[in-house]
Design an enzyme around this catalytic site. Sequence first.
Site, PDB file in Angstrom:
ATOM      1  N   HIS A  41      40.178  28.341  40.036  1.00 19.99           N
ATOM      2  CA  HIS A  41      40.048  29.469  40.945  1.00 19.99           C
ATOM      3  C   HIS A  41      38.758  30.236  40.659  1.00 19.99           C
ATOM      4  CE1 HIS A  41      41.443  33.636  42.315  1.00 19.99           C
ATOM      5  NE2 HIS A  41      41.507  32.882  43.418  1.00 19.99           N
ATOM      6  N   HIS A  83      33.397  35.907  46.295  1.00 22.87           N
ATOM      7  CA  HIS A  83      34.753  36.067  46.818  1.00 22.87           C
ATOM      8  C   HIS A  83      34.859  37.163  47.867  1.00 22.87           C
ATOM      9  CE1 HIS A  83      38.841  37.814  46.894  1.00 22.87           C
ATOM     10  NE2 HIS A  83      39.183  36.532  46.959  1.00 22.87           N
TER      11      HIS A  83
END
Length: 339
Positions: A41, A83
Amino acid sequence: MQQNEITKRFARSALTAATLLSVTPIVMGAELADRPLVLAHRGASGYLPEHTLAGVAMAHALGADYIEQDVVLTRDGQAIVLHDLTLDSTTDVSEVFPSRVNAQGHWPAAEFTLAEVRRLRVNSRRSAAGGPATHPGRFPMAQALPLRVPTLDEEMVLIDGLNRSTGRRVGLIVEIKGPAEHADRGLDVSRETLRVLDKHGYRRPEDAAIVQCFDTQELRRVRGELGCGLRLCQLLGGDQPPDAAALADIASYAQSIGPAYGLVLDETGRTTGLAEGAHRAGLLVFPYTVRRDALPPHSADATALIRRLVDAGADGYFTDFPDDRLARRGTQKNAAQQE
């Protein structure tokens, strides 16, 4: 899960693009018969600041099967890996460009050129610009290291190079961020993301790349209007698992779902039935995000949470710590129910 079962699931997926009539299974660095896929991630974000080349290299070294890239565009249309749609929480933008804050108190990435973004240093995630660390026990907030916001091209060059030098085949799982917000600025983040992927030879379902997005309509556009031949993953949030009809609809354009793990497990750690329903629809299931420093009450450690997810039917999982894994799939079968 046995390999032929994976093949059957993909074969059952009702894909809309003619180029996907023959679909090959996912085998991108690990046999699913042995263990679920480990999806790093934002890189090895539990150890190094997220979405940095250093974090990508560490995730690769720790044995991740896929490494995630979140893609946003700069003002001049360059695909960077970040992100958030803003630079606030993961860079020193508030110090380098204090006057560029907008009326909402943010520094949107799409208001900066790539040359300007390259002037910034990346830090561990903060709660806000200049605020405290979101995860205090992780990599220190000090700005001593020259970690930069990478472009998607740079991350792909690094992963491709590491694959060649190590003999592994670590895949890419690429998230298209904020397509509507980009469109409002005249930017097409999906088109540019696919262009960069195509430049590196990622264009077919058997290639080691998956494209994901929360925006259902945009993912349909990626498959249809933009003609993407890669495998797609529909990301899911909220607090209610989709029903059988919704899963069947997803299977008409995607091959997997990426739900928050709270949609796969209830508050006691028992299965909600989502993974089983997804499998019946021909979809693989990749829940997010396992964090050993932010665990749900029902799991004492990351291994226990991963065990529960796998027992519930997860085919892989997103994790901030790519070395948190089960030794072999099924080694601890039903252990979660026995706790």
